[in-house]
Design an enzyme around this catalytic site. Structure first.
Site: not given
Length: 461
Positions: A273, A366, A401
């Site tokens: 991330s 995601d 994600h």
């Protein structure tokens, strides 16, 4: 023995359970309940979290319906469970790895369904996320077999047999060292020494915008033979207060590189991330370090600012909050913040400058960040720059994600603190394909790291 007695998470129980000898790989428990003398075996009863285990029930009547159930209490003292419905074969046996589950939290032939389909028990607090914070203790999992196809009220029923097993992120011999040096805060994990004077490749491990010090992936990577530092660069839930320049990450990288047990020319970076953005900045712009390879999970190269600090990334998010959407359950969807992707190179990391192998891992469901679109743009930019040969991209259908180590429970949405406010963030993904993605991605990530850093044996207890 009742499940409540077996799986009591009192402080006394936690002191006793880790004392199971390291050589205990199988536990067989038999019990007479409802006239059925079931025998439950788990192998290994003590193993790594990325290691598959086998569950076998024997001594049942033939064609006998049973429920296999797993129960875990998190460090936040929330209970998580998973279960599958089975029918014994003509020998009176059920093998979780070989037989079909006909219902429950997973269906089909799923050897590890009792772990990856864990979910909070009914009545739990909403939007929980299961994460291991103390890697020096195991994840305890109570595996039980019940007569009949049960779907609720497990803790009020007496199982036919139960086994308490341990799942570890840190293999025996791995050292955990707190790091507070040159302003750098983190935790260093050093693999068990394989030979006298042996050196290891190194990794800098960075998580995302949730902040805090997250150690479990670094501990697991060290268990696979990489000296790994879990780096803290944002306070927990406090992106606005972080103001770390590129030099901070360079200092952390140099601490690993200069360690006497690390091969100095074989140090890589692993980011997830927001950690991906920091990884790409280091690989593209640093004149101080030269990572041997980089792994980027669920991230982007978009930053809207030239050479950002973590503080300016937070400011960029704040300025684009008008693009945030909410689903019908009031879960926050952030992926549109960076869409449409900018065409101005100054608003993106110039990935054409990257000179080391780069692995991108993304899920096409995601809902948190536009990672698939970003990967396509990164590929195009590197193609134009002539370094596309350094790029490997893995994109998984149905994955969200939070692509974690294998068998980690799928978390589609969870609580998240941003600027002091708690929200529920939609991470995305569907449980079965997301879990398959985690298992496949981990194997390929380890293979990538071993190819470009060093060969290492599989971690075992």
């Amino acid at each position: 023995m009742s499940l409540r007695r077996l799986f009591s998470f009192s402080s006394a129980a936690l002191r006793v359970c880790p004392q199971i000898p390291a050589h205990t790989y199988t536990r067989r428990v038999s019990s007479m309940s409802s006239g059925v003398a079931a025998v439950l075996s788990v192998r290994p009863v003590r193993g790594m979290v990325d290691e598959a285990f086998q569950v076998l029930v024997e001594n049942l009547p033939s064609a006998f319906p049973v429920t296999l159930h797993a129960l875990h209490q998190s460090e936040d003292r929330d209970y998580w469970e998973a279960y599958g419905h089975y029918v014994s074969d003509h020998r009176g046996s059920v093998s979780v790895s070989e037989d079909m589950s006909f219902g429950g939290t997973y269906v089909g032939k799923e050897a590890m369904g009792l772990v990856w389909s864990l979910r909070p028990v009914p009545g739990s607090r909403p939007a929980l996320r299961l994460r291991k914070m103390n890697v020096c203790s195991p994840m305890l999992l109570a595996v039980s077999v019940y007569g009949g196809h049960v779907a609720e009220g497990f803790r009020e029923q007496v199982p036919l047999a139960s086994v308490l097993m341990e799942r570890w992120y840190m293999a025996p011999g791995v050292q955990r060292i707190d790091v507070k040096e040159k302003r750098v805060k983190g935790t260093l994990f050093i693999p068990a020494e394989m030979k006298r004077g042996g050196l290891f490749p190194g990794l800098l491990d960075m998580w995302g915008g949730g902040g805090g010090l997250v150690e479990y992936r670094a501990a697991l990577l060290a268990s696979h033979g990489f000296v790994t530092m879990a780096l803290e660069y944002i306070g927990t839930g406090d992106l606005s207060s972080a103001d770390m320049e590129l030099s901070y990450f360079e200092m952390a990288f140099d601490l690993i590189r200069s360690h006497p047990q690390v091969m100095k020319d074989r140090v890589g970076i692993f980011g997830l991330s927001l950690g991906t953005l920091m990884t790409l900045n280091m690989a593209a712009y640093s004149n101080v370090i030269n990572p041997r390879c980089c792994v980027c999970v669920s991230g982007s190269h978009v930053q809207f600012l030239d050479h950002p600090t973590t503080k300016t990334v937070g400011e960029m998010m704040a300025r684009n909050l008008n693009k945030v959407r909410m689903d019908e359950q009031n879960q926050v969807i952030w992926r549109d913040i960076i869409l449409p992707l900018p065409t101005d190179l100054s608003q993106k990391v110039d990935v054409g400058k990257i000179k080391c192998p780069l692995l991108l891992v993304n899920g096409n469901d995601d809902q948190n960040w536009a990672t698939v679109e970003s990967a396509e743009d990164i590929n195009q930019m590197m193609h134009v720059a002539g370094n596309e040969h350094l790029l490997t991209t893995l994109t998984y259908p149905g994955a969200g994600h939070l692509i974690e180590p294998p068998y980690s429970p799928h978390i589609r949405a969870s609580n998240f603190t941003l600027y002091g406010k708690k929200v529920v963030v939609l991470w995305g993904g569907k449980t079965k394909p997301h879990s398959d993605a985690q298992e496949d991605a981990w194997k390929k990530i380890l293979a990538f790291l071993q190819q470009h850093l060093h060969s290492s044996p599989q971690a075992k207890l």
